[in-house]
Write a protein that holds these residues in place. Structure first.
Motif, PDB file in Angstrom:
ATOM      1  N   LYS A   1      -5.812  33.525   2.799  1.00  0.00           N
ATOM      2  CA  LYS A   1      -5.507  32.293   3.529  1.00  0.00           C
ATOM      3  C   LYS A   1      -3.996  32.152   3.666  1.00  0.00           C
ATOM      4  O   LYS A   1      -3.237  32.535   2.773  1.00  0.00           O
ATOM      5  CB  LYS A   1      -6.090  31.090   2.794  1.00  0.00           C
ATOM      6  CG  LYS A   1      -7.615  31.054   2.795  1.00  0.00           C
ATOM      7  CD  LYS A   1      -8.135  29.791   2.139  1.00  0.00           C
ATOM      8  CE  LYS A   1      -9.665  29.766   2.157  1.00  0.00           C
ATOM      9  NZ  LYS A   1     -10.209  28.543   1.500  1.00  0.00           N
TER      10      LYS A   1
ATOM     11  N   ASN B   1      -6.788  32.632  -8.331  1.00  0.00           N
ATOM     12  CA  ASN B   1      -6.268  33.094  -7.049  1.00  0.00           C
ATOM     13  C   ASN B   1      -5.193  34.139  -7.271  1.00  0.00           C
ATOM     14  O   ASN B   1      -4.530  34.160  -8.320  1.00  0.00           O
ATOM     15  CB  ASN B   1      -5.662  31.942  -6.247  1.00  0.00           C
ATOM     16  CG  ASN B   1      -6.693  30.960  -5.757  1.00  0.00           C
ATOM     17  OD1 ASN B   1      -7.671  31.328  -5.126  1.00  0.00           O
ATOM     18  ND2 ASN B   1      -6.480  29.694  -6.061  1.00  0.00           N
TER      19      ASN B   1
ATOM     20  N   TRP C   1      -5.297  34.757  -1.990  1.00  0.00           N
ATOM     21  CA  TRP C   1      -6.656  35.313  -1.964  1.00  0.00           C
ATOM     22  C   TRP C   1      -7.458  34.684  -3.106  1.00  0.00           C
ATOM     23  O   TRP C   1      -6.974  34.637  -4.247  1.00  0.00           O
ATOM     24  CB  TRP C   1      -6.662  36.812  -2.193  1.00  0.00           C
ATOM     25  CG  TRP C   1      -5.992  37.687  -1.209  1.00  0.00           C
ATOM     26  CD1 TRP C   1      -6.575  38.445  -0.235  1.00  0.00           C
ATOM     27  CD2 TRP C   1      -4.581  37.978  -1.120  1.00  0.00           C
ATOM     28  NE1 TRP C   1      -5.643  39.170   0.447  1.00  0.00           N
ATOM     29  CE2 TRP C   1      -4.403  38.903  -0.068  1.00  0.00           C
ATOM     30  CE3 TRP C   1      -3.457  37.532  -1.834  1.00  0.00           C
ATOM     31  CZ2 TRP C   1      -3.158  39.391   0.288  1.00  0.00           C
ATOM     32  CZ3 TRP C   1      -2.210  38.005  -1.481  1.00  0.00           C
ATOM     33  CH2 TRP C   1      -2.070  38.930  -0.428  1.00  0.00           C
TER      34      TRP C   1
ATOM     35  N   ASN D   1      -2.964  30.488   9.958  1.00  0.00           N
ATOM     36  CA  ASN D   1      -4.277  30.876   9.467  1.00  0.00           C
ATOM     37  C   ASN D   1      -5.314  31.030  10.575  1.00  0.00           C
ATOM     38  O   ASN D   1      -6.116  31.952  10.560  1.00  0.00           O
ATOM     39  CB  ASN D   1      -4.773  29.871   8.427  1.00  0.00           C
ATOM     40  CG  ASN D   1      -5.877  30.440   7.567  1.00  0.00           C
ATOM     41  OD1 ASN D   1      -5.700  31.467   6.905  1.00  0.00           O
ATOM     42  ND2 ASN D   1      -7.029  29.788   7.579  1.00  0.00           N
ATOM     43  N   GLU D   2      -5.304  30.123  11.541  1.00  0.00           N
ATOM     44  CA  GLU D   2      -6.316  30.176  12.602  1.00  0.00           C
ATOM     45  C   GLU D   2      -6.208  31.474  13.385  1.00  0.00           C
ATOM     46  O   GLU D   2      -7.216  32.132  13.660  1.00  0.00           O
ATOM     47  CB  GLU D   2      -6.175  28.974  13.540  1.00  0.00           C
ATOM     48  CG  GLU D   2      -7.279  28.863  14.575  1.00  0.00           C
ATOM     49  CD  GLU D   2      -7.078  29.757  15.809  1.00  0.00           C
ATOM     50  OE1 GLU D   2      -8.088  30.183  16.420  1.00  0.00           O
ATOM     51  OE2 GLU D   2      -5.896  30.049  16.135  1.00  0.00           O
TER      52      GLU D   2
ATOM     53  N   GLN E   1      -7.423  34.411  11.151  1.00  0.00           N
ATOM     54  CA  GLN E   1      -8.874  34.447  10.950  1.00  0.00           C
ATOM     55  C   GLN E   1      -9.584  34.966  12.201  1.00  0.00           C
ATOM     56  O   GLN E   1     -10.579  35.701  12.095  1.00  0.00           O
ATOM     57  CB  GLN E   1      -9.387  33.049  10.591  1.00  0.00           C
ATOM     58  CG  GLN E   1      -8.877  32.514   9.257  1.00  0.00           C
ATOM     59  CD  GLN E   1      -9.386  33.284   8.055  1.00  0.00           C
ATOM     60  OE1 GLN E   1     -10.401  33.970   8.124  1.00  0.00           O
ATOM     61  NE2 GLN E   1      -8.684  33.194   6.940  1.00  0.00           N
TER      62      GLN E   1
END
Length: 245
Positions: free
Chosen positions: A134, A182, A236, A140-141, A144
């Motif tokens: 992330k 994480n 992660w 991020n968008e 992804q």
């Protein structure tokens, strides 16, 4: 068009994220004794090294001679070429058996038979992976979409097991609920794209002649990133299936 992927590819070994030290501590706390830990499918020993402070003997096993050649042995740690389905350990000798980012390649029934053979009474078995990374919302968008749609068709089927945190695989042990962990780093743009170059899906896309899709993403992503020397957070989730024999 900057060739970002070629730029990142010169330092492959730098770009695989390191597991947090808390993971080694947690696994050692679960182990009934601290005589022997074995890390199966160890690669170059990222997780294996985290176990050294806690065990009298740590063994890293991987079928790849190249991976073992790049691992660093020490006074209490050794590396050997061996398959997950044929572990070179004595019966009842291991207190902890781990497999990090590797179990999706195993023939699991055979591996589990070996786990039961080499595991001491009360031994712990841990299948570990890290999920989809992330980024900040501004990045991020776009990432992804690339991961799932543009390069997604090039992932091998086993990748779905990693993305799910091994949630769907058979795990015939008394299961333990792990804490949330994480992997957190701060990377420059070249480090982030260098990490992506290590993906099997990216390599397959290049081999398939689809490098234009990779380059289009890299340059669009670079524009969103801004100053390539600016460090940005990358995270992660560490996923675990942990059980006791």
């Amino acid at each position: 068009m900057t060739n970002w992927f070629e730029q990142g590819g010169r330092a492959y070994a730098r770009f695989r994220p390191e597991y947090p030290r808390q993971l080694g501590t947690y696994l050692a706390e679960l182990a009934p004794e601290h005589r022997v830990a074995v890390d199966v499918g160890c690669g170059n020993g990222q997780l294996t090294q985290l176990l050294v402070p806690y065990f009298e003997r740590v063994v890293g096993l991987d079928p790849s001679e190249d991976q073992i050649a790049n691992a660093a042995p020490g006074s209490r740690i050794e590396f050997q070429c061996a398959a997950a389905e044929e572990l070179p350990l004595a019966d009842g000798s291991a207190n902890l058996i781990t497999a990090a980012q590797a179990a999706h390649w195993f023939e699991l029934p055979a591996f589990y038979r070996e786990v039961r053979r080499v595991g001491a009474s009360g031994a712990v078995v841990a299948l570990i992976s890290y999920g989809v990374l992330k980024l900040e919302a501004s990045l991020n968008e776009r990432f992804q979409r690339f991961y799932r749609e543009e390069v997604g068709p090039y992932w091998p089927p086993e990748r779905k097991l990693v993305d799910s945190g091994y949630a769907t695989i058979e795990f015939p042990f008394d299961e333990i609920t792990p804490p949330a962990l994480n992997i957190d780093v701060e990377w420059h743009l070249s480090e982030f794209l260098g990490y992506m170059l290590t993906w099997s899906a990216v390599k397959r896309a290049k081999d398939d002649g689809n490098e234009a899709v990779l380059m289009a993403f890299a340059n669009e992503f670079a524009a969103l990133w801004g100053n390539p020397d600016r460090k940005r957070p990358v995270s992660w989730p560490v996923n675990m299936r942990i059980g006791r024999l």
